[in-house]
Design a protein around this motif. Sequence first.
Motif, mmCIF file in Angstrom:
data_model
loop_
_atom_site.group_PDB
_atom_site.id
_atom_site.type_symbol
_atom_site.label_atom_id
_atom_site.label_comp_id
_atom_site.label_asym_id
_atom_site.label_seq_id
_atom_site.Cartn_x
_atom_site.Cartn_y
_atom_site.Cartn_z
ATOM 1 N N GLY A 63 -5.677 -5.316 39.244
ATOM 2 C CA GLY A 63 -4.947 -5.505 37.996
ATOM 3 C C GLY A 63 -5.665 -6.338 36.952
ATOM 4 O O GLY A 63 -5.129 -6.564 35.864
ATOM 5 N N HIS A 64 -6.873 -6.762 37.269
ATOM 6 C CA HIS A 64 -7.589 -7.607 36.310
ATOM 7 C C HIS A 64 -8.092 -6.807 35.113
ATOM 8 O O HIS A 64 -8.234 -7.355 34.023
ATOM 9 C CB HIS A 64 -8.730 -8.344 37.003
ATOM 10 N N GLY A 65 -8.326 -5.523 35.313
ATOM 11 C CA GLY A 65 -8.732 -4.666 34.196
ATOM 12 C C GLY A 65 -7.630 -4.548 33.157
ATOM 13 O O GLY A 65 -7.901 -4.585 31.953
ATOM 14 N N GLU A 66 -6.385 -4.428 33.620
ATOM 15 C CA GLU A 66 -5.258 -4.365 32.694
ATOM 16 C C GLU A 66 -5.117 -5.677 31.927
ATOM 17 O O GLU A 66 -4.806 -5.692 30.735
ATOM 18 C CB GLU A 66 -3.950 -4.059 33.441
ATOM 19 N N GLU A 67 -5.352 -6.788 32.616
ATOM 20 C CA GLU A 67 -5.292 -8.089 31.944
ATOM 21 C C GLU A 67 -6.411 -8.195 30.906
ATOM 22 O O GLU A 67 -6.209 -8.721 29.804
ATOM 23 C CB GLU A 67 -5.385 -9.218 32.968
ATOM 24 N N ALA A 68 -7.594 -7.679 31.242
ATOM 25 C CA ALA A 68 -8.703 -7.669 30.277
ATOM 26 C C ALA A 68 -8.323 -6.846 29.048
ATOM 27 O O ALA A 68 -8.596 -7.259 27.914
ATOM 28 C CB ALA A 68 -9.966 -7.115 30.936
ATOM 29 N N ASP A 69 -7.682 -5.707 29.271
ATOM 30 C CA ASP A 69 -7.248 -4.869 28.146
ATOM 31 C C ASP A 69 -6.258 -5.616 27.264
ATOM 32 O O ASP A 69 -6.290 -5.503 26.042
ATOM 33 C CB ASP A 69 -6.605 -3.576 28.651
ATOM 34 N N ARG A 70 -5.371 -6.387 27.893
ATOM 35 C CA ARG A 70 -4.393 -7.160 27.131
ATOM 36 C C ARG A 70 -5.102 -8.171 26.223
ATOM 37 O O ARG A 70 -4.760 -8.308 25.043
ATOM 38 C CB ARG A 70 -3.429 -7.874 28.076
ATOM 39 N N TRP A 71 -6.120 -8.855 26.773
ATOM 40 C CA TRP A 71 -6.866 -9.829 25.956
ATOM 41 C C TRP A 71 -7.668 -9.122 24.874
ATOM 42 O O TRP A 71 -7.785 -9.621 23.757
ATOM 43 C CB TRP A 71 -7.777 -10.695 26.838
ATOM 44 N N LEU A 72 -8.219 -7.959 25.193
ATOM 45 C CA LEU A 72 -9.001 -7.213 24.206
ATOM 46 C C LEU A 72 -8.157 -6.894 22.971
ATOM 47 O O LEU A 72 -8.644 -6.976 21.838
ATOM 48 C CB LEU A 72 -9.548 -5.928 24.834
ATOM 49 N N LYS A 73 -6.894 -6.572 23.180
ATOM 50 C CA LYS A 73 -6.008 -6.247 22.055
ATOM 51 C C LYS A 73 -5.753 -7.441 21.147
ATOM 52 O O LYS A 73 -5.327 -7.261 20.006
ATOM 53 C CB LYS A 73 -4.681 -5.698 22.590
ATOM 54 N N THR A 74 -6.011 -8.648 21.615
ATOM 55 C CA THR A 74 -5.793 -9.839 20.791
ATOM 56 C C THR A 74 -7.003 -10.190 19.934
ATOM 57 O O THR A 74 -6.921 -11.095 19.100
ATOM 58 C CB THR A 74 -5.450 -11.074 21.658
ATOM 59 N N LEU A 75 -8.121 -9.483 20.157
ATOM 60 C CA LEU A 75 -9.355 -9.793 19.432
ATOM 61 C C LEU A 75 -9.420 -9.038 18.108
ATOM 62 O O LEU A 75 -8.914 -7.923 18.004
ATOM 63 C CB LEU A 75 -10.568 -9.419 20.294
ATOM 64 N N PRO A 76 -10.034 -9.649 17.111
ATOM 65 C CA PRO A 76 -10.209 -8.940 15.843
ATOM 66 C C PRO A 76 -11.072 -7.696 16.047
ATOM 67 O O PRO A 76 -11.976 -7.687 16.897
ATOM 68 C CB PRO A 76 -10.942 -9.950 14.947
ATOM 69 N N SER A 77 -10.788 -6.676 15.289
ATOM 70 C CA SER A 77 -11.592 -5.456 15.371
ATOM 71 C C SER A 77 -12.902 -5.678 14.611
ATOM 72 O O SER A 77 -12.987 -6.549 13.742
ATOM 73 C CB SER A 77 -10.834 -4.277 14.783
ATOM 74 N N PRO A 78 -13.926 -4.874 14.923
ATOM 75 C CA PRO A 78 -15.199 -5.008 14.193
ATOM 76 C C PRO A 78 -15.015 -4.821 12.675
ATOM 77 O O PRO A 78 -15.731 -5.428 11.882
ATOM 78 C CB PRO A 78 -16.071 -3.891 14.766
ATOM 79 N N GLU A 79 -14.020 -4.029 12.285
ATOM 80 C CA GLU A 79 -13.748 -3.820 10.867
ATOM 81 C C GLU A 79 -13.276 -5.109 10.195
ATOM 82 O O GLU A 79 -13.373 -5.279 8.987
ATOM 83 C CB GLU A 79 -12.709 -2.726 10.649
ATOM 84 N N ASP A 80 -12.718 -6.028 11.013
ATOM 85 C CA ASP A 80 -12.235 -7.311 10.482
ATOM 86 C C ASP A 80 -13.387 -8.288 10.251
ATOM 87 O O ASP A 80 -13.154 -9.419 9.844
ATOM 88 C CB ASP A 80 -11.221 -7.944 11.423
ATOM 89 N N GLY A 81 -14.581 -7.882 10.619
ATOM 90 C CA GLY A 81 -15.733 -8.756 10.426
ATOM 91 C C GLY A 81 -16.033 -9.647 11.607
ATOM 92 O O GLY A 81 -16.790 -10.598 11.504
ATOM 93 N N ALA A 82 -15.437 -9.372 12.752
ATOM 94 C CA ALA A 82 -15.681 -10.192 13.942
ATOM 95 C C ALA A 82 -16.772 -9.612 14.793
ATOM 96 O O ALA A 82 -17.103 -8.490 14.750
ATOM 97 C CB ALA A 82 -14.416 -10.321 14.771
#
Length: 82
Positions: A63-82
């Motif tokens: 289940g750690h992959g699902e948790e990683a996906d959850r954290w990924l959704k909290t990160l700014p997108s590359p379009e946001d300049g991150a």
Amino acid sequence: MCLMYWGRTRADLGRFGEGVEVLLESKAILDAALGPDHPRSVEGRRNLEEVHRRWEAAEPGAGHGEEADRWLKTLPSPEDGA
């Protein structure tokens, strides 16, 4: 910052649970002090995503992959300049 490095080091040693615990503590401190959009706070979430990905590779199907996906959704997108 030291907590963040300590958490990553724990994960580097294969102590993923301990690493995540420390990274969560670090994230809470950074968010409170700097705000969730500060680059250091974003780095903290990115570290949590990365450690969960590595944990999933070490323990597939736990289940750690699902948790990683959850954290990924909290990160700014590359379009946001991150």
